[in-house]
Motif scaffolding. Structure first.
Motif, PDB file in Angstrom:
ATOM      1  N   ILE A 160       0.790  -1.227   0.000  1.00  0.00           N
ATOM      2  CA  ILE A 160       0.000   0.000   0.000  1.00  0.00           C
ATOM      3  C   ILE A 160       0.823   1.278   0.000  1.00  0.00           C
ATOM      4  O   ILE A 160       0.595   2.171  -0.786  1.00  0.00           O
ATOM      5  N   SER A 161       1.776   1.343   0.925  1.00  0.00           N
ATOM      6  CA  SER A 161       2.496   2.600   1.111  1.00  0.00           C
ATOM      7  C   SER A 161       3.891   2.621   0.508  1.00  0.00           C
ATOM      8  O   SER A 161       4.595   3.602   0.639  1.00  0.00           O
ATOM      9  N   TYR A 210       7.425  -8.100   7.327  1.00  0.00           N
ATOM     10  CA  TYR A 210       6.340  -7.800   8.259  1.00  0.00           C
ATOM     11  C   TYR A 210       4.990  -8.226   7.688  1.00  0.00           C
ATOM     12  O   TYR A 210       4.167  -8.819   8.369  1.00  0.00           O
ATOM     13  N   TRP A 211       4.762  -7.889   6.442  1.00  0.00           N
ATOM     14  CA  TRP A 211       3.446  -8.137   5.846  1.00  0.00           C
ATOM     15  C   TRP A 211       3.236  -9.608   5.515  1.00  0.00           C
ATOM     16  O   TRP A 211       2.125 -10.042   5.312  1.00  0.00           O
ATOM     17  N   TYR A 238      10.497 -12.173  13.531  1.00  0.00           N
ATOM     18  CA  TYR A 238      11.547 -11.186  13.789  1.00  0.00           C
ATOM     19  C   TYR A 238      11.770 -10.990  15.278  1.00  0.00           C
ATOM     20  O   TYR A 238      10.875 -11.173  16.099  1.00  0.00           O
ATOM     21  N   HIS A 240       8.877  -4.801  19.411  1.00  0.00           N
ATOM     22  CA  HIS A 240       8.016  -5.978  19.327  1.00  0.00           C
ATOM     23  C   HIS A 240       8.736  -7.108  18.609  1.00  0.00           C
ATOM     24  O   HIS A 240       9.481  -6.859  17.662  1.00  0.00           O
ATOM     25  N   GLU A 295      -6.839 -13.846  10.898  1.00  0.00           N
ATOM     26  CA  GLU A 295      -7.112 -12.414  10.699  1.00  0.00           C
ATOM     27  C   GLU A 295      -5.842 -11.650  10.350  1.00  0.00           C
ATOM     28  O   GLU A 295      -5.838 -10.809   9.458  1.00  0.00           O
ATOM     29  N   GLU A 296      -4.770 -11.966  11.069  1.00  0.00           N
ATOM     30  CA  GLU A 296      -3.514 -11.271  10.803  1.00  0.00           C
ATOM     31  C   GLU A 296      -3.010 -11.562   9.393  1.00  0.00           C
ATOM     32  O   GLU A 296      -2.537 -10.677   8.692  1.00  0.00           O
ATOM     33  N   MET A 348      -5.149  -9.548   7.035  1.00  0.00           N
ATOM     34  CA  MET A 348      -4.926  -8.119   7.238  1.00  0.00           C
ATOM     35  C   MET A 348      -3.565  -7.677   6.722  1.00  0.00           C
ATOM     36  O   MET A 348      -3.432  -6.632   6.109  1.00  0.00           O
ATOM     37  N   LEU A 349      -2.543  -8.495   6.955  1.00  0.00           N
ATOM     38  CA  LEU A 349      -1.201  -8.079   6.580  1.00  0.00           C
ATOM     39  C   LEU A 349      -0.876  -8.392   5.119  1.00  0.00           C
ATOM     40  O   LEU A 349      -0.350  -7.558   4.401  1.00  0.00           O
ATOM     41  N   ARG A 369      -2.235  -6.338   2.087  1.00  0.00           N
ATOM     42  CA  ARG A 369      -1.669  -5.019   1.834  1.00  0.00           C
ATOM     43  C   ARG A 369      -0.613  -5.034   0.727  1.00  0.00           C
ATOM     44  O   ARG A 369      -0.216  -3.992   0.218  1.00  0.00           O
ATOM     45  N   THR A 406      -8.461  -0.856   1.385  1.00  0.00           N
ATOM     46  CA  THR A 406      -8.022  -2.175   1.833  1.00  0.00           C
ATOM     47  C   THR A 406      -8.722  -2.641   3.115  1.00  0.00           C
ATOM     48  O   THR A 406      -9.187  -3.765   3.201  1.00  0.00           O
ATOM     49  N   ASN A 407      -8.816  -1.743   4.083  1.00  0.00           N
ATOM     50  CA  ASN A 407      -9.429  -2.160   5.351  1.00  0.00           C
ATOM     51  C   ASN A 407     -10.860  -2.639   5.177  1.00  0.00           C
ATOM     52  O   ASN A 407     -11.283  -3.604   5.797  1.00  0.00           O
ATOM     53  N   ILE A 435     -10.738  -6.000   3.683  1.00  0.00           N
ATOM     54  CA  ILE A 435     -10.312  -6.963   4.700  1.00  0.00           C
ATOM     55  C   ILE A 435     -11.499  -7.358   5.574  1.00  0.00           C
ATOM     56  O   ILE A 435     -11.741  -8.533   5.824  1.00  0.00           O
TER      57      ILE A 435
END
Lengths: 372, 602
Positions: free
Chosen positions: A238-239, A254-255, A260, A268, A304-305, A308-309, A312, A363-364, A367
């Motif tokens: 997305i970004s 991450y996505w 990590y 985190h 869900e994760e 959601m991830l 993107r 996107t949200n 989702i």
């Protein structure tokens, strides 16, 4: 047994000044605290020592990592090498502020193995920079980027904000245009969010500055997407926009639910399927025994994760992986998927659900329709 | 008649809303020492939260007091009654259980609409009426003027009226003395077979349905075999008692007494309010007169926000029904809202109270559709349908004519607001009948008006145009043909049945536009454009569009902290749960509520 590689994030919570929109974990601290912090950080890295683990990327973020003495950065990188098996082709990024970067720092970074620099450019318009409390000017930013190039950093990212008060499309486009001219291979575009408790939100609430209308932000974002595409930047998330082969591995990690370690204040981690977090209070971090808050996502949360991830990214979410987690999305959300496909919000390709190019803005909402 | 019975007085208090009924009841209880000062909570008999908050009485609450009059102890049974026009039915129930009524008149307000209406009810029930002037402590109190009003308008002698302040406890003894002196003792024969009137009932989880009764003849005690005359069902009495005002077990209830009976009655519908309880072994021949079957005048669909809670909603309505015979409901299905109930109410306040109780006492999230009246629809084939749900209206081609319920409306107002009220009534399709000066500062305006106009924001409008000075009462007098149309709302091209209305042809355009505008405000932006259209008979009369949503937050994922993203997702998920899926459109429950009322700022 070959293990899949993991990533490492290191948090440097120090800044020379706080930007008006920032509500992340960073502050202005004394030199003494900085010193103690890096000692503790070293201790934390040692505590997690595991030479069997391959590390494919390291990301030193903040805060402003470039604001601290480069010797600290060097120590940390060295410490990571001592305690983990950092792969040869690992991507090692540091975040830098145009204000606080100089030749010595850049050379030091280079020497200790850092191969990617992410500049918090935000804008190349002096007025815009001032409004959000950035201390640098347009010229300083351009010079910093040029300097990095001179020091043989080819993999450079620039963060750009959309929706800065007073910003119009022309101003935004000019920023992007300059970055393209500077041959920056990776650009991240975020929307300015008015977070509670920030100076920016105060200013807006007191009517000192005017917030940019949401529709306008999206309009700019879509135009920038097209503009960058024209200049062969691919939006892989997305970004995030990148020239071929300059996609940020760490970011994609991450996505795509890659695991990590996160070291440092409020960092985190995602290890063996569990999420851990460090305290975000400096005194606690420095004085107490390291203790992580652990949370193991439930099956549903994992699903869900994943949706959601992964949605993107341009790579989309893997239908088979979801099925492995027990969620047969194609069957259970048939009606929703048919609707979204018919209206060209998503498409299915190679067993992946992907969002259509012009629909990343929502996107949200997509989702939400696909969650179990 | 025995001595015991001679020393019983059964009475109720009637008044216009706000004239101080519950306050006087509290003073009587306090004065007679029924409840110690320490236990007194403000407005004792209004036990429901809603009653206390709104300062209104909804339920009948009986209480027994002892009063020493000239050296002899008398038993006074008070049955508190609701004051609002919607609850006339409940008032008539308590009246039937009494021999007398205290009529409170606010000394600063004078005789009001409900004062008169309730007086007539009391007279119909042959009650002895004791007028009382309350709030004499107020600077604006005008005792002489009010006495004259009572004599002129109500026609009761006013020379020895107690002038009291219930709030400050002034002259409460006068009231107690007059109760003993003027209200007749209950008649009835303790030796004939049991005859008890159920004037209310209540569901207790342990004891089952509890009947509130007035014993007219005979006695009842634990172990008595009783029979409900309407259903013929018999039970064995497990407990009898009185109200002090909490329920207190006693050995026996005899003729003249007011109390309660428990008999392990499991089925709520077996304690029909108005029914007569008699001796199962030696039944009385004739039941008591009972009550007029109550008529619902306002109808509305009630649906659970969460479709899975249909069963809970059903249970809740059944429980409310036990205490509120005037509530009627039957299952209804809506395309937009799924399974729910069409409910009938006595009026708008009643509807509000029921929905509020469902939400508070039963913790249910509900959606209420726009209130409607019951129309008589005459089809071309001669058949007549009663339609209270707009979506049940047959196609226009099959309709010969529609008749709507009409009311006789009395508005009481100071003369300066006559013009404003005339405008309002005209706007509401009212037909002027008559206007009379009750006295110099008070006018009664009489109108004939469709009930449908009355239930749609008339009361709020009247109050705001007269700064709260006007009051009203009304009764339904019949049906009249009218030029009515069905106003449909289409969302994304589909008619949303739960938003349909029946309205007068001349008003359809304005209301259609108003609803479309309102909906545009409450429907959140979706993935695609949502056209909102108001139409009558297939013709579109108003259109608004909710533009497609385009923005989502594109925030950085700092240092792998996905908890922020999770939080946002959870928030959005929760928001979505409160949405109703209608076709491809997601509707918030506010969409259905928002069309009920007009905003003043619109």
């Amino acid at each position: 047994m070959t293990m899949t590689s993991k990533m490492i994030y290191v948090h440097i919570p120090f800044c020379d000044s706080k930007c008006y929109y920032c509500n992340f974990c960073s502050s202005i601290y004394s030199e003494k605290i900085k010193k103690n912090y890096f000692l503790k950080l070293t201790e934390e890295i040692k505590l997690n020592k595991n030479k069997n683990i391959n590390i494919s990327s390291i990301y030193i973020g903040g805060g402003t990592p470039s604001s601290v003495d480069e010797k600290y950065i060097k120590t940390i990188i060295e410490e990571l090498y001592k305690n983990f098996n950092i792969l040869k082709n690992a991507e090692i990024t540091i975040e830098a502020n145009p204000c606080s970067i100089n030749k010595n720092k850049l050379l030091c970074y280079k020497n200790c193995g850092i191969n990617r620099i992410s500049f918090g450019v935000q804008s190349l318009n002096n007025k815009c920079l001032k409004i959000i409390g950035r201390k640098n000017t347009k010229k300083q930013a351009i010079n910093a980027i040029k300097l990095a190039r001179k020091c043989e950093f080819n993999n450079i990212n620039a963060d750009v904000l959309i929706g800065i008060p007073n910003q119009n499309y022309l101003i935004l486009k000019n920023t992007i245009k300059n970055l393209i001219k500077l041959k920056i291979p990776h650009i991240s575009c975020y929307m300015l969010i008015n977070e509670k408790g920030t100076k920016l939100t105060d200013l807006i609430e007191n009517k000192k500055i005017k917030v940019v209308n949401e529709d306008k932000s999206v309009e700019y974002y879509n135009k920038i997407f097209k503009y960058l595409k024209m200049h062969t930047y691919c939006r892989y998330e997305i970004s995030n926009f990148a020239k071929d082969n300059f996609e940020c591995k760490h970011n994609i990690g991450y996505w795509q639910l890659k695991e990590y370690y996160g070291f440092g204040l409020s960092a985190h981690s995602f290890i063996d399927g569990s999420r851990y977090s460090n305290t975000s209070i400096m005194q606690e971090y420095l004085n107490n025994k390291l203790e992580y808050k652990k949370e193991k996502p439930s099956k549903t949360q994992q699903i869900e994760e994943m949706i959601m991830l992964e949605l993107r990214t341009v790579y989309g979410v893997d239908v088979k992986q979801l099925k492995n987690l027990g969620y047969d999305i194609v069957k259970e959300k048939k009606e929703e998927i048919d609707f979204l496909v018919k209206n060209k919000f998503i498409f299915l390709k190679d067993n992946h659900i992907k969002i259509c190019e012009d629909k990343f803005g929502v996107t949200n909402q997509i989702i939400l329709k696909l969650l179990p | 008649m025995n001595d015991r019975q001679k020393k019983i007085r059964n009475f109720c208090i009637i008044a216009h809303i706000d004239h101080g009924k519950s306050t006087l009841a509290d003073r009587l209880i306090e004065k007679t020492g029924t409840v110690s000062k320490r236990e007194m909570s403000e407005q004792l008999l209004d036990s429901m939260d809603i009653e206390r908050e709104r300062g209104i009485t909804i339920k009948l609450t009986p209480t027994r007091m002892f009063y020493n009059y000239k050296g002899e102890e008398y038993t006074l049974n008070l049955i508190d009654t609701p004051g609002h026009v919607d609850f006339t039915y409940e008032v008539s129930r308590s009246l039937a259980a009494c021999e007398g009524a205290i009529l409170i008149v606010d000394a600063s307000q004078g005789v009001e609409a409900q004062t008169i209406a309730n007086t007539y009810l009391a007279l119909d029930n042959n009650l002895e009426i004791l007028p009382v002037l309350n709030k004499i402590d107020l600077p604006s109190a005008n005792i002489e003027k009010c006495k004259k009003e009572i004599e002129d308008i109500i026609g009761l002698p006013a020379d020895d009226i107690p002038c009291i302040s219930a709030k400050d406890g002034i002259n409460i003894d006068d009231v107690l003395n007059q109760i003993v002196e003027k209200i007749p003792c209950p008649k009835g024969d303790i030796n004939s077979s049991l005859k008890a009137l159920i004037f209310d009932s209540f569901y207790d989880n342990f004891k089952g349905a509890i009947c509130f009764v007035r014993i007219f003849d005979g006695t009842v005690k634990v172990g008595s075999q009783i029979m409900m005359m309407k259903t013929g069902k018999t039970y064995e009495v497990t407990e009898v008692g009185v109200f002090c005002p909490a329920m207190k077990q006693t050995d026996i209830l005899s003729s003249g007494d007011v109390g309660y009976i428990c008999a392990s009655i499991k089925n709520l519908s077996d304690t029909k309010v108005g029914d007569t309880i008699t001796d199962a072994l030696n039944p009385t021949k004739e039941a008591l007169a009972g009550y007029k079957e109550v008529q619902s005048v306002v109808f509305s669909g009630i649906f659970p926000v969460d479709g899975a809670k249909y069963g809970e909603l059903k249970d809740a309505l059944e429980k409310l029904k036990l205490n509120d015979a005037s509530l009627v409901f039957m299952p209804e299905t809506s395309i937009a809202l799924g399974f729910g109930f069409r409910c009938g109410f006595l009026g708008l306040l009643h509807m509000e109270i029921i929905t509020e109780r469902l939400e508070r006492e039963f913790n249910l999230d509900i959606i209420t559709t726009a209130p409607s009246v019951s129309y008589h629809v005459y089809k071309t084939n001669g058949e007549m349908l009663e339609v209270s749900n707009p979506s049940m209206l047959p196609p226009i081609s099959e309709i010969d004519r529609i008749e709507e319920p009409m009311i006789k409306l009395n508005v009481y107002t100071p003369p300066e607001y006559v013009g404003a009220i005339m405008d309002l009534c005209q706007d509401k399709r009212g037909v002027f009948i008559d206007m009379q000066y009750i006295e110099k500062t008070r006018v009664v305006m009489k109108y004939h008006m469709p009930l449908a106009e009355m239930i749609y924001d008339f009361f709020d409008n009247l109050k705001s145009r007269t700064r709260g000075y006007a009051s009203l009462d009304y009764e339904i007098y019949g049906f009249m043909p009218s030029d009515l149309v069905k106003l449909d709302i289409m969302l994304n091209g589909e008619i949303c049945d739960a938003l349909s209305l029946i309205t007068h042809k001349d008003k359809a355009y304005a209301r259609g536009r108003q609803i479309a505008e309102k909906l545009k405000k409450v429907i959140p932006r979706q993935l695609f454009e949502v056209p909102i259209q108001a139409c009558v008979g297939g013709k579109i009369i108003a259109r608004e569009t909710v533009s497609a949503m385009r923005k989502d937050v594109l925030a950085k994922c700092y240092g792998g902290d996905i908890s922020r993203k999770r939080k946002l997702l959870e928030k959005q998920k929760a928001g979505k749960k409160r949405m109703r899926q209608f076709g491809s459109v997601e509707l918030p429950s506010e969409a259905f509520i928002s069309i009920l009322k007009t905003d003043d700022n619109d």
